[in-house]
Design a protein around this motif. Structure first.
Motif, PDB file in Angstrom:
ATOM      1  N   SER A 151      -1.966   4.685  11.985  1.00  0.00           N
ATOM      2  CA  SER A 151      -2.480   5.668  11.029  1.00  0.00           C
ATOM      3  C   SER A 151      -1.336   6.429  10.364  1.00  0.00           C
ATOM      4  CB  SER A 151      -3.390   6.674  11.749  1.00  0.00           C
ATOM      5  OG  SER A 151      -4.446   6.020  12.411  1.00  0.00           O
ATOM      6  N   GLU A 168      -5.934   5.372   6.939  1.00  0.00           N
ATOM      7  CA  GLU A 168      -6.117   4.160   7.739  1.00  0.00           C
ATOM      8  C   GLU A 168      -6.115   2.951   6.812  1.00  0.00           C
ATOM      9  OE1 GLU A 168      -6.213   3.758  10.904  1.00  0.00           O
ATOM     10  OE2 GLU A 168      -6.883   5.640  11.835  1.00  0.00           O
ATOM     11  N   LYS A 169      -5.350   1.930   7.165  1.00  0.00           N
ATOM     12  CA  LYS A 169      -5.355   0.697   6.388  1.00  0.00           C
ATOM     13  C   LYS A 169      -6.643  -0.083   6.661  1.00  0.00           C
ATOM     14  CE  LYS A 169      -0.385   0.035   5.892  1.00  0.00           C
ATOM     15  NZ  LYS A 169      -0.376  -0.206   4.455  1.00  0.00           N
ATOM     16  N   ASN A 170      -7.234  -0.626   5.595  1.00  0.00           N
ATOM     17  CA  ASN A 170      -8.454  -1.402   5.746  1.00  0.00           C
ATOM     18  C   ASN A 170      -8.185  -2.841   6.146  1.00  0.00           C
ATOM     19  OD1 ASN A 170     -10.021   0.827   4.928  1.00  0.00           O
ATOM     20  ND2 ASN A 170      -9.699   0.329   2.777  1.00  0.00           N
ATOM     21  N   ALA A 171      -6.971  -3.302   5.936  1.00  0.00           N
ATOM     22  CA  ALA A 171      -6.601  -4.670   6.293  1.00  0.00           C
ATOM     23  C   ALA A 171      -5.222  -4.653   6.936  1.00  0.00           C
ATOM     24  CB  ALA A 171      -6.599  -5.569   5.057  1.00  0.00           C
ATOM     25  N   SER A 172      -5.106  -5.303   8.076  1.00  0.00           N
ATOM     26  CA  SER A 172      -3.804  -5.396   8.738  1.00  0.00           C
ATOM     27  C   SER A 172      -3.009  -6.542   8.116  1.00  0.00           C
ATOM     28  CB  SER A 172      -3.976  -5.623  10.240  1.00  0.00           C
ATOM     29  OG  SER A 172      -4.670  -6.837  10.473  1.00  0.00           O
ATOM     30  N   ASP A 191       0.837  -1.207   0.000  1.00  0.00           N
ATOM     31  CA  ASP A 191       0.000   0.000   0.000  1.00  0.00           C
ATOM     32  C   ASP A 191       0.877   1.264   0.000  1.00  0.00           C
ATOM     33  OD1 ASP A 191      -2.637  -1.160   0.039  1.00  0.00           O
ATOM     34  OD2 ASP A 191      -2.337  -1.608   2.166  1.00  0.00           O
ATOM     35  N   ASP A 238      -5.331  -0.545  -0.463  1.00  0.00           N
ATOM     36  CA  ASP A 238      -6.445  -0.880   0.431  1.00  0.00           C
ATOM     37  C   ASP A 238      -6.415   0.053   1.645  1.00  0.00           C
ATOM     38  OD1 ASP A 238      -8.656  -2.141   1.395  1.00  0.00           O
ATOM     39  OD2 ASP A 238      -7.610  -3.954   2.043  1.00  0.00           O
ATOM     40  N   ILE A 239      -6.694   1.332   1.400  1.00  0.00           N
ATOM     41  CA  ILE A 239      -6.561   2.383   2.409  1.00  0.00           C
ATOM     42  C   ILE A 239      -7.767   3.307   2.339  1.00  0.00           C
ATOM     43  CG2 ILE A 239      -5.114   4.282   3.264  1.00  0.00           C
ATOM     44  CD1 ILE A 239      -2.773   3.054   1.758  1.00  0.00           C
ATOM     45  N   THR A 240      -8.185   3.818   3.484  1.00  0.00           N
ATOM     46  CA  THR A 240      -9.212   4.857   3.543  1.00  0.00           C
ATOM     47  C   THR A 240      -8.558   6.156   3.992  1.00  0.00           C
ATOM     48  OG1 THR A 240     -10.977   3.282   4.065  1.00  0.00           O
ATOM     49  CG2 THR A 240     -11.375   5.593   4.609  1.00  0.00           C
TER      50      THR A 240
END
Length: 259
Positions: A29, A42-46, A7, A206-208
């Motif tokens: 964050s 913010e990452k949507n998946a760790s 990402d 995959d980030i918001t």
């Protein structure tokens, strides 16, 4: 050569049997100067932090390249190669093996990979951060990385390069111009370096994102439109669209090794 996009600007590069973690933001964050109201990612998946890292490579000292929460999670004994600005960040965090590279300087990892710093993104009126050329000294395979689309004409002396990692989508603020230079800048560097492959970085993943800055940022371009640009300019470079977190082998034709 194997690449994994983690990402944003974060990559795991596997080259010459070594694992290089590039500009890692892997936990927490992404905020600049504690101004979460202005910009926050913010990452949507760790994802787990990659294991067995041989080197951390940092192009800039800003949080989206030298991300303090991530760097605090990594082993301080891992060697770091960084721009002078980023080197100050990791030294303050207690890293023990830090090499700062000015433009034109090189670092050799285990006699197998040469890393050369080249002019990268301007940060303010007097600071230009780093891009990098990475070369497998055994087979001559080369990677060029610059995360904001600022490419020095001096790069022409390093052609050809096998893989380019750089933005191909423009991010602009109306009336102010480009924050990240994509389509035309990437096309120009492909003309200079004649890479076999170009892989986009910076945009997407995959980030918001949220905050005031996101309300004015405008994205222009796509992988598809860039492929059309390559074809229109009779360039054989392949544009590969990576999937976050998925490693992929980069298939390259053999080129003569320069001595």
């Amino acid at each position: 050569m194997k690449l994994t996009w983690l990402d944003s600007n974060s990559w795991l590069i596997e080259l010459a049997g070594k694992r290089i973690l590039l500009d890692p933001w892997l936990v927490g964050s992404l905020v600049f100067g504690n101004l979460s109201w202005l910009f926050k990612g913010e990452k949507n998946a760790s994802r787990p932090i990659p294991e067995k890292i041989d080197l951390i490579l940092l192009s800039q000292g800003l949080e989206d390249h030298a991300h303090p929460p991530t760097l605090k999670q990594l082993d301080r004994n891992i060697p770091v190669v960084a721009s002078p600005n980023a080197a100050r960040v990791v030294r303050e965090l207690g890293y023990l093996q830090v090499t700062a590279l000015a433009h034109g300087e090189t670092f050799t990892l285990a006699h197998q990979i040469e890393i050369k710093a080249v002019p990268g993104s301007p940060i303010g009126p007097q600071l230009v951060e780093n891009g990098y050329l990475l070369k497998d000294l055994e087979n001559g395979q080369t990677i060029y990385y610059e995360p904001h689309g600022y490419h020095s004409p001096a790069l022409k002396a390093n052609a050809p390069v096998d893989v380019v990692i750089t933005p191909i989508i423009d991010l602009k603020i109306p009336l102010l111009g480009s924050v990240i230079k994509g389509q035309q800048s990437a096309l120009e560097v492909c003309k200079w370096l004649q890479p076999q492959v170009i892989v986009p970085t910076a945009a997407g993943g995959d980030i918001t994102f949220e905050g005031l800055l996101m309300s004015v940022l405008r994205a222009e371009g796509s992988v598809e439109t860039f492929r059309a640009l390559l074809a229109k300019n009779h360039l054989s470079t392949r544009a590969i669209e990576p999937k976050p977190g998925e490693a992929f082998e980069v298939e390259l034709e053999k080129r003569a090794v320069s001595l």
